[in-house]
Design a protein around this motif. Structure first.
Motif, mmCIF file in Angstrom:
data_model
loop_
_atom_site.group_PDB
_atom_site.id
_atom_site.type_symbol
_atom_site.label_atom_id
_atom_site.label_comp_id
_atom_site.label_asym_id
_atom_site.label_seq_id
_atom_site.Cartn_x
_atom_site.Cartn_y
_atom_site.Cartn_z
ATOM 1 N N TYR A 317 19.126 -16.466 -17.137
ATOM 2 C CA TYR A 317 18.427 -15.578 -18.073
ATOM 3 C C TYR A 317 18.197 -14.205 -17.434
ATOM 4 O O TYR A 317 17.062 -13.759 -17.303
ATOM 5 C CB TYR A 317 17.082 -16.190 -18.479
ATOM 6 C CG TYR A 317 17.192 -17.573 -19.068
ATOM 7 C CD1 TYR A 317 17.581 -17.756 -20.395
ATOM 8 C CD2 TYR A 317 16.925 -18.697 -18.299
ATOM 9 C CE1 TYR A 317 17.693 -19.021 -20.946
ATOM 10 C CE2 TYR A 317 17.031 -19.969 -18.833
ATOM 11 C CZ TYR A 317 17.417 -20.132 -20.157
ATOM 12 O OH TYR A 317 17.530 -21.392 -20.688
ATOM 13 N N PRO A 318 19.257 -13.510 -17.041
ATOM 14 C CA PRO A 318 19.072 -12.250 -16.315
ATOM 15 C C PRO A 318 18.381 -11.173 -17.138
ATOM 16 O O PRO A 318 17.637 -10.353 -16.598
ATOM 17 C CB PRO A 318 20.501 -11.833 -15.955
ATOM 18 C CG PRO A 318 21.371 -12.516 -16.971
ATOM 19 C CD PRO A 318 20.689 -13.822 -17.248
ATOM 20 N N GLU A 319 18.603 -11.169 -18.461
ATOM 21 C CA GLU A 319 18.003 -10.133 -19.294
ATOM 22 C C GLU A 319 16.492 -10.319 -19.450
ATOM 23 O O GLU A 319 15.797 -9.408 -19.910
ATOM 24 C CB GLU A 319 18.668 -10.122 -20.675
ATOM 25 C CG GLU A 319 18.270 -11.236 -21.618
ATOM 26 C CD GLU A 319 18.870 -12.596 -21.267
ATOM 27 O OE1 GLU A 319 18.465 -13.597 -21.881
ATOM 28 O OE2 GLU A 319 19.766 -12.636 -20.382
ATOM 29 N N GLN A 320 15.962 -11.471 -19.041
ATOM 30 C CA GLN A 320 14.518 -11.701 -19.123
ATOM 31 C C GLN A 320 13.806 -11.444 -17.801
ATOM 32 O O GLN A 320 12.575 -11.472 -17.752
ATOM 33 C CB GLN A 320 14.233 -13.135 -19.584
ATOM 34 C CG GLN A 320 14.728 -13.433 -20.977
ATOM 35 C CD GLN A 320 14.342 -14.819 -21.449
ATOM 36 O OE1 GLN A 320 13.239 -15.306 -21.182
ATOM 37 N NE2 GLN A 320 15.248 -15.479 -22.165
ATOM 38 N N PHE A 321 14.554 -11.190 -16.749
ATOM 39 C CA PHE A 321 13.972 -10.969 -15.429
ATOM 40 C C PHE A 321 13.432 -9.539 -15.368
ATOM 41 O O PHE A 321 14.190 -8.576 -15.413
ATOM 42 C CB PHE A 321 15.028 -11.204 -14.356
ATOM 43 C CG PHE A 321 14.497 -11.160 -12.950
ATOM 44 C CD1 PHE A 321 13.300 -11.751 -12.615
ATOM 45 C CD2 PHE A 321 15.224 -10.538 -11.952
ATOM 46 C CE1 PHE A 321 12.819 -11.719 -11.309
ATOM 47 C CE2 PHE A 321 14.762 -10.501 -10.644
ATOM 48 C CZ PHE A 321 13.562 -11.095 -10.327
ATOM 49 N N ALA A 322 12.129 -9.393 -15.275
ATOM 50 C CA ALA A 322 11.487 -8.075 -15.427
ATOM 51 C C ALA A 322 11.431 -7.323 -14.105
ATOM 52 O O ALA A 322 10.366 -7.055 -13.566
ATOM 53 C CB ALA A 322 10.080 -8.247 -16.004
ATOM 54 N N PHE A 323 12.604 -6.956 -13.608
ATOM 55 C CA PHE A 323 12.665 -6.203 -12.362
ATOM 56 C C PHE A 323 12.859 -4.715 -12.662
ATOM 57 O O PHE A 323 13.475 -4.356 -13.661
ATOM 58 C CB PHE A 323 13.823 -6.696 -11.487
ATOM 59 C CG PHE A 323 15.176 -6.501 -12.109
ATOM 60 C CD1 PHE A 323 15.942 -5.383 -11.811
ATOM 61 C CD2 PHE A 323 15.688 -7.427 -12.996
ATOM 62 C CE1 PHE A 323 17.186 -5.192 -12.382
ATOM 63 C CE2 PHE A 323 16.938 -7.258 -13.580
ATOM 64 C CZ PHE A 323 17.681 -6.140 -13.276
ATOM 65 N N PRO A 324 12.300 -3.831 -11.831
ATOM 66 C CA PRO A 324 12.572 -2.399 -12.030
ATOM 67 C C PRO A 324 13.992 -2.074 -11.605
ATOM 68 O O PRO A 324 14.551 -2.715 -10.716
ATOM 69 C CB PRO A 324 11.549 -1.719 -11.105
ATOM 70 C CG PRO A 324 11.288 -2.739 -10.046
ATOM 71 C CD PRO A 324 11.401 -4.078 -10.706
ATOM 72 N N THR A 325 14.589 -1.071 -12.245
ATOM 73 C CA THR A 325 15.956 -0.691 -11.878
ATOM 74 C C THR A 325 16.000 0.146 -10.611
ATOM 75 O O THR A 325 17.068 0.465 -10.110
ATOM 76 C CB THR A 325 16.622 0.097 -13.019
ATOM 77 O OG1 THR A 325 15.752 1.155 -13.424
ATOM 78 C CG2 THR A 325 16.892 -0.817 -14.195
#
Length: 360
Positions: A317-325
């Motif tokens: 679920y990479p699109e749900q991982f709330a990491f900053p760019t």
């Protein structure tokens, strides 16, 4: 488990300085956008049917990105830590992944604001792995729920626990919410925390270096055998650095240190939105901590047990991982390898693709 060489070369527990409160601005440009966005999402949550929320979040994400500059090279490399390397990834990241990633964030905010509806919309996520928490509480030494930073963690994790009768304490920074500036924290963030409090026993709020009272409360709650929610971040006096997918991850180790001191269990917890729109809050079995290990070895063992589990969910679920760019607005949770040689050595390691079934 990581190899001995990875353990020796890629992991560190280095002290870090506390954040300086004097550096916090009174108002930031992005906070003005946040004010407008919160008003729009609140209006949408009140008047749009729930079945339309996801499509609204997608529409808003597309509109937002239409006027946003493309990611720079450093930001692209950071995203590729999660989604994989390759030149062909760049176009897909810009056209698809960024939209999906932002839409998950907006959907989470929309659901939170919907809780202010006069007719009281209430989230109803499924709690998976409840027995792991029950077993840990029966041991009577306290429980730390190590919360992975996914888009739906703030509302759905707390709601799943409260709906099942578990009222946790939440360790949180004073910047937690919609904004990080002083005015934003004063005006916007109470909207965020006001909903979270409905599903919590209490919020343990700390700011910068003013941590003594909060640290005391954490120890008291563990002695009382209370569950404490702690989000995985890179912010802390000491951090561990380990390989993570196609790069590396930095994790503050303060919560693990408290667990070692109190003898508390540390249970990973993940809030995941499924393709059908339902949300599962998954509690996994305790992190490995050898009985004969000293504190440093115990913390290292828990980190090495935790990171592969996190990789499993992020890979699926990479699109749900709330990491900053990027680390532009604070320390980065994930980042590329420091050298091309390290990157080449790690890039061929396959990502885990399946999440193991968890007991209910």
């Amino acid at each position: 488990m990581l190899s001995d060489s990875a353990r020796a070369t890629a992991s560190s527990l280095a002290p870090r300085e506390s954040e300086a409160q004097d550096d916090i601005p009174w108002l930031q440009g992005r906070d003005l956008f946040a004010f407008g966005l919160v008003l729009f999402l609140a209006f949408t949550a009140f008047f749009l049917p729930e079945r339309r929320w996801a499509s609204c979040a997608n529409w808003l994400a597309r509109r937002r990105l239409a006027g946003t500059a493309p990611l720079d090279d450093d930001e692209l490399e950071t995203v590729k830590v999660v989604v994989g390397k390759g030149e062909d990834k760049s176009a897909w990241i810009e056209k698809s992944f960024r939209k999906d990633w932002l839409a998950q964030k907006y959907l989470g905010w929309l659901q939170l604001l919907a809780c202010y509806r006069p007719w009281r919309w209430r989230p109803n996520p499924k709690l998976v792995g409840r027995q792991h928490l029950e077993d840990a509480l029966e041991r009577g030494r306290g429980v730390i729920l190590l919360t992975a930073n996914f888009a739906h963690k703030d509302l759905m994790t707390k709601a799943a626990l409260a709906n099942a009768g578990y009222w946790a304490s939440h360790l949180v920074r004073d910047s937690h919410g919609f904004a990080e500036s002083r005015i934003g924290k004063a005006l916007l963030n109470p909207l965020y925390s006001g909903i979270e409090r409905r599903f919590l026993r209490e919020r343990l709020v700390f700011s910068g270096s003013a941590t003594r009272e909060v640290n005391k409360l954490i120890k008291e709650r563990l002695r009382e055998n209370r569950p404490i929610l702690v989000t995985v971040t890179p912010l802390g006096r000491r951090i561990g650095t380990l390989p993570f997918l196609h790069g590396r991850i930095k994790i503050a180790t303060g919560a693990l240190n408290f667990a070692c001191e109190a003898g508390a269990e540390v249970l990973p917890i993940f809030a995941i939105r499924k393709p059908d729109g339902s949300v599962e809050t998954i509690i996994e079995h305790p992190l490995d901590r050898p009985a004969d290990a000293d504190r440093g070895q115990a913390i290292q063992s828990m980190l090495e047990d935790y990171v592969p589990r996190l990789e499993t969910y992020v890979a699926q679920y990479p699109e749900q991982f709330a990491f900053p760019t990027s680390g532009r607005h604070g320390r980065a949770l994930i980042e590329p390898w420091a050298s091309p040689a390290q990157s080449e050595k790690r890039r061929d390691v396959p990502a885990r693709e399946a999440v193991a079934e968890q007991p209910s």
